[in-house]
Design a protein around this motif. Structure first.
Motif, PDB file in Angstrom:
ATOM      1  N   ILE A 151       3.718  -9.821 -14.758  1.00  0.00           N
ATOM      2  CA  ILE A 151       3.582  -9.106 -13.489  1.00  0.00           C
ATOM      3  C   ILE A 151       4.698  -8.073 -13.371  1.00  0.00           C
ATOM      4  CG2 ILE A 151       3.610  -9.301 -10.963  1.00  0.00           C
ATOM      5  CD1 ILE A 151       2.523 -12.132 -11.252  1.00  0.00           C
ATOM      6  N   ALA A 152       4.327  -6.853 -12.959  1.00  0.00           N
ATOM      7  CA  ALA A 152       5.294  -5.800 -12.650  1.00  0.00           C
ATOM      8  C   ALA A 152       5.228  -5.529 -11.153  1.00  0.00           C
ATOM      9  CB  ALA A 152       4.976  -4.530 -13.434  1.00  0.00           C
ATOM     10  N   VAL A 153       6.387  -5.537 -10.509  1.00  0.00           N
ATOM     11  CA  VAL A 153       6.466  -5.302  -9.060  1.00  0.00           C
ATOM     12  C   VAL A 153       6.914  -3.861  -8.827  1.00  0.00           C
ATOM     13  CG1 VAL A 153       7.544  -6.012  -6.891  1.00  0.00           C
ATOM     14  CG2 VAL A 153       7.032  -7.720  -8.642  1.00  0.00           C
ATOM     15  N   MET A 154       6.173  -3.153  -7.971  1.00  0.00           N
ATOM     16  CA  MET A 154       6.423  -1.733  -7.756  1.00  0.00           C
ATOM     17  C   MET A 154       6.825  -1.478  -6.313  1.00  0.00           C
ATOM     18  SD  MET A 154       3.907   1.202  -9.176  1.00  0.00           S
ATOM     19  CE  MET A 154       4.402   2.922  -9.213  1.00  0.00           C
ATOM     20  N   TYR A 155       7.798  -0.575  -6.139  1.00  0.00           N
ATOM     21  CA  TYR A 155       8.224  -0.176  -4.792  1.00  0.00           C
ATOM     22  C   TYR A 155       8.522   1.321  -4.803  1.00  0.00           C
ATOM     23  CZ  TYR A 155      10.780   0.049  -0.387  1.00  0.00           C
ATOM     24  OH  TYR A 155      11.187   0.377   0.889  1.00  0.00           O
ATOM     25  N   LEU A 156       7.861   2.053  -3.944  1.00  0.00           N
ATOM     26  CA  LEU A 156       8.080   3.494  -3.783  1.00  0.00           C
ATOM     27  C   LEU A 156       8.118   4.264  -5.112  1.00  0.00           C
ATOM     28  CD1 LEU A 156      10.594   4.368  -0.921  1.00  0.00           C
ATOM     29  CD2 LEU A 156       8.233   5.071  -1.193  1.00  0.00           C
ATOM     30  N   GLY A 157       7.096   4.048  -5.928  1.00  0.00           N
ATOM     31  CA  GLY A 157       6.967   4.823  -7.152  1.00  0.00           C
ATOM     32  C   GLY A 157       7.756   4.328  -8.336  1.00  0.00           C
ATOM     33  N   LYS A 158       8.527   3.240  -8.164  1.00  0.00           N
ATOM     34  CA  LYS A 158       9.327   2.710  -9.274  1.00  0.00           C
ATOM     35  C   LYS A 158       9.012   1.228  -9.495  1.00  0.00           C
ATOM     36  CE  LYS A 158      13.339   5.753  -8.600  1.00  0.00           C
ATOM     37  NZ  LYS A 158      13.305   6.451  -9.890  1.00  0.00           N
ATOM     38  N   ILE A 159       9.119   0.780 -10.742  1.00  0.00           N
ATOM     39  CA  ILE A 159       8.998  -0.642 -11.051  1.00  0.00           C
ATOM     40  C   ILE A 159      10.371  -1.272 -10.890  1.00  0.00           C
ATOM     41  CG2 ILE A 159       8.614  -2.307 -12.905  1.00  0.00           C
ATOM     42  CD1 ILE A 159       6.296  -0.587 -13.846  1.00  0.00           C
ATOM     43  N   VAL A 160      10.440  -2.326 -10.058  1.00  0.00           N
ATOM     44  CA  VAL A 160      11.736  -2.953  -9.762  1.00  0.00           C
ATOM     45  C   VAL A 160      11.928  -4.293 -10.465  1.00  0.00           C
ATOM     46  CG1 VAL A 160      11.984  -1.770  -7.546  1.00  0.00           C
ATOM     47  CG2 VAL A 160      10.852  -4.000  -7.617  1.00  0.00           C
ATOM     48  N   GLU A 161      10.825  -4.899 -10.932  1.00  0.00           N
ATOM     49  CA  GLU A 161      10.946  -6.183 -11.640  1.00  0.00           C
ATOM     50  C   GLU A 161       9.705  -6.407 -12.493  1.00  0.00           C
ATOM     51  OE1 GLU A 161      12.350 -10.812 -10.786  1.00  0.00           O
ATOM     52  OE2 GLU A 161      12.135  -9.404  -9.132  1.00  0.00           O
ATOM     53  N   VAL A 162       9.914  -6.899 -13.720  1.00  0.00           N
ATOM     54  CA  VAL A 162       8.818  -7.259 -14.627  1.00  0.00           C
ATOM     55  C   VAL A 162       9.158  -8.579 -15.293  1.00  0.00           C
ATOM     56  CG1 VAL A 162       7.350  -6.529 -16.549  1.00  0.00           C
ATOM     57  CG2 VAL A 162       8.502  -4.802 -15.174  1.00  0.00           C
ATOM     58  N   ALA A 163       8.199  -9.515 -15.291  1.00  0.00           N
ATOM     59  CA  ALA A 163       8.436 -10.818 -15.922  1.00  0.00           C
ATOM     60  C   ALA A 163       7.104 -11.503 -16.175  1.00  0.00           C
ATOM     61  CB  ALA A 163       9.324 -11.695 -15.037  1.00  0.00           C
ATOM     62  N   ALA A 164       7.148 -12.572 -16.972  1.00  0.00           N
ATOM     63  CA  ALA A 164       5.965 -13.417 -17.134  1.00  0.00           C
ATOM     64  C   ALA A 164       5.558 -13.945 -15.762  1.00  0.00           C
ATOM     65  CB  ALA A 164       6.273 -14.570 -18.089  1.00  0.00           C
ATOM     66  N   ALA A 165       4.247 -14.129 -15.552  1.00  0.00           N
ATOM     67  CA  ALA A 165       3.730 -14.471 -14.227  1.00  0.00           C
ATOM     68  C   ALA A 165       4.390 -15.725 -13.650  1.00  0.00           C
ATOM     69  CB  ALA A 165       2.214 -14.648 -14.292  1.00  0.00           C
ATOM     70  N   ASP A 166       4.482 -16.786 -14.452  1.00  0.00           N
ATOM     71  CA  ASP A 166       5.090 -18.027 -13.955  1.00  0.00           C
ATOM     72  C   ASP A 166       6.580 -17.852 -13.711  1.00  0.00           C
ATOM     73  OD1 ASP A 166       2.689 -19.406 -13.974  1.00  0.00           O
ATOM     74  OD2 ASP A 166       2.962 -20.156 -16.030  1.00  0.00           O
ATOM     75  N   ASP A 167       7.249 -17.108 -14.590  1.00  0.00           N
ATOM     76  CA  ASP A 167       8.687 -16.872 -14.451  1.00  0.00           C
ATOM     77  C   ASP A 167       8.988 -16.095 -13.175  1.00  0.00           C
ATOM     78  OD1 ASP A 167      11.370 -16.880 -15.072  1.00  0.00           O
ATOM     79  OD2 ASP A 167      11.260 -15.162 -16.427  1.00  0.00           O
TER      80      ASP A 167
ATOM     81  N   SER B  40       0.831  -1.207   0.000  1.00  0.00           N
ATOM     82  CA  SER B  40       0.000   0.000   0.000  1.00  0.00           C
ATOM     83  C   SER B  40       0.865   1.256   0.000  1.00  0.00           C
ATOM     84  CB  SER B  40      -0.905   0.012   1.236  1.00  0.00           C
ATOM     85  OG  SER B  40      -1.795  -1.073   1.205  1.00  0.00           O
ATOM     86  N   GLY B  41       0.480   2.230  -0.830  1.00  0.00           N
ATOM     87  CA  GLY B  41       1.202   3.498  -0.881  1.00  0.00           C
ATOM     88  C   GLY B  41       2.363   3.534  -1.837  1.00  0.00           C
ATOM     89  N   CYS B  42       2.564   2.459  -2.632  1.00  0.00           N
ATOM     90  CA  CYS B  42       3.728   2.442  -3.526  1.00  0.00           C
ATOM     91  C   CYS B  42       3.460   3.170  -4.842  1.00  0.00           C
ATOM     92  CB  CYS B  42       4.188   1.011  -3.797  1.00  0.00           C
ATOM     93  SG  CYS B  42       3.069   0.066  -4.848  1.00  0.00           S
ATOM     94  N   GLY B  43       2.204   3.552  -5.113  1.00  0.00           N
ATOM     95  CA  GLY B  43       1.911   4.319  -6.319  1.00  0.00           C
ATOM     96  C   GLY B  43       1.144   3.556  -7.389  1.00  0.00           C
ATOM     97  N   LYS B  44       0.649   2.362  -7.068  1.00  0.00           N
ATOM     98  CA  LYS B  44      -0.046   1.540  -8.076  1.00  0.00           C
ATOM     99  C   LYS B  44      -1.294   2.233  -8.620  1.00  0.00           C
ATOM    100  CE  LYS B  44      -0.953  -1.906  -5.290  1.00  0.00           C
ATOM    101  NZ  LYS B  44      -0.553  -1.316  -4.008  1.00  0.00           N
TER     102      LYS B  44
END
Length: 320
Positions: free
Chosen positions: A223-239, A50-54
């Motif tokens: 899936i893209a993973v977000m932390y404090l307003g930035k995307i830190v990792e993006v990959a296929a869901a299973d990967d 929560s609060g990461c900017g999604k």
């Protein structure tokens, strides 16, 4: 020739000026240099605490917030304040709270019919009603529900009304802002399955925002993973699930409950130390470094770029 990508987000920034005193303001960096792409008919899951900017990302895409910087392209065309009204036929949003996002003074028929009125998508009142009842049937609502008001429905039914409203104009892209987080677990599965069925029938693309990795993994292609307003990792869901790389993603996945008690006991939970920094006072370099066990001097000096580690698995980390 059709564009390969339906949505292209390039260096999107969303800063909110916050008053710090009589004559002093400071920018709250809700979204800070975010880029991603979504193909036709694809679901991109956007996860983070929560609060990461999604939610801000989703609202900025549709220009519910005017972006501070960056570009959003829809089928290769720049989304701007001048053309957003026309583009809204193809870009819709399902809001998080099914209680506050529906007008309590309007019947279900008027709520779902409002997009038809705005975009003038019918010639007669009979055609309008037929279209409304057709969409209601598509999302599992009965014709007799049309004359009722939002407060007469359960949370799951209200969310179906919100989804029907978004589908009314037959969009190509929908931002789903935590659409099941306010619902009971038993209802969540029904609504998620409905999103999946609608995508198969209509070919609509989703940006699916959530903080629950299990929910996102069930529905998303990537899936893209977000932390404090930035995307830190993006990959296929299973990967991403099988081969997480970024320390923050590793921590998130370690917190996902596993129904097998034996595997659950053997698995080591990764506890993050410290508190999430304030978006008003961001650390230099990598925003995650203050809580990362792998942090080095380079992490404090330079912001790590999103780099492809193979197979379109992008990670922003100097040391992993």
């Amino acid at each position: 020739m059709a564009e390969e990508y339906l949505i292209e987000v390039d260096h999107l920034k969303q800063y909110f000026p916050i008053k710090m005193g009589w004559f002093k303001t400071r920018n709250l960096k809700a979204v800070d240099d975010v880029s991603f792409k979504i193909r036709h008919g694809e679901t991109l899951g956007l996860v983070g605490e929560s609060g990461c900017g999604k939610t801000t990302v989703g609202r900025s895409l549709l220009r519910l917030y005017e972006p501070t910087a960056g570009e959003v392209l829809f089928e290769g065309e720049l989304v701007s304040g001048e053309n957003i009204q026309a583009m809204r036929r193809n870009m819709q949003m399902v809001f998080q709270d099914p209680y506050s996002s529906l007008n309590p003074r309007m019947t279900v028929e008027d709520i779902i019919g409002e997009p038809f009125d705005v975009h003038k998508l019918y010639k007669t009142r009979k055609e309008r009603r037929e279209k409304i009842l057709s969409i209601m049937e598509l999302v599992g609502l009965n014709a007799e529900h049309a004359a009722r008001y939002a407060h007469e429905f359960s949370g799951g039914q209200r969310q179906r009304i919100g989804i029907a409203r978004a589908l009314a104009v037959n969009p190509k892209f929908i931002v789903c802002d935590e659409p099941v987080s306010a619902l009971d677990v038993s209802i969540q599965a029904q609504v998620l399955n409905m999103f999946e069925d609608l995508q198969n029938k209509l070919g609509v693309a989703y940006l699916f925002i959530a903080h629950d990795l299990l929910v996102v993994h069930h529905l998303a292609d990537r899936i893209a993973v977000m932390y404090l307003g930035k995307i830190v990792e993006v990959a296929a869901a299973d990967d991403l699930n099988d081969r997480p790389i970024h320390p923050y993603t590793l921590s998130l996945l370690s917190a996902v409950p596993i129904p097998d008690p034996i595997i659950s006991r053997q698995r080591k939970r990764i506890i993050l130390e410290g508190d999430v920094p304030s978006p008003l006072n961001m650390p230099s370099g990598c925003s995650f470094r203050t809580r990362c066990r792998y942090a080095t001097a380079q992490c404090a000096e330079e912001v790590p770029p999103l780099i492809d580690r193979g197979g379109e698995h992008f990670v922003a980390c100097w040391n992993k």
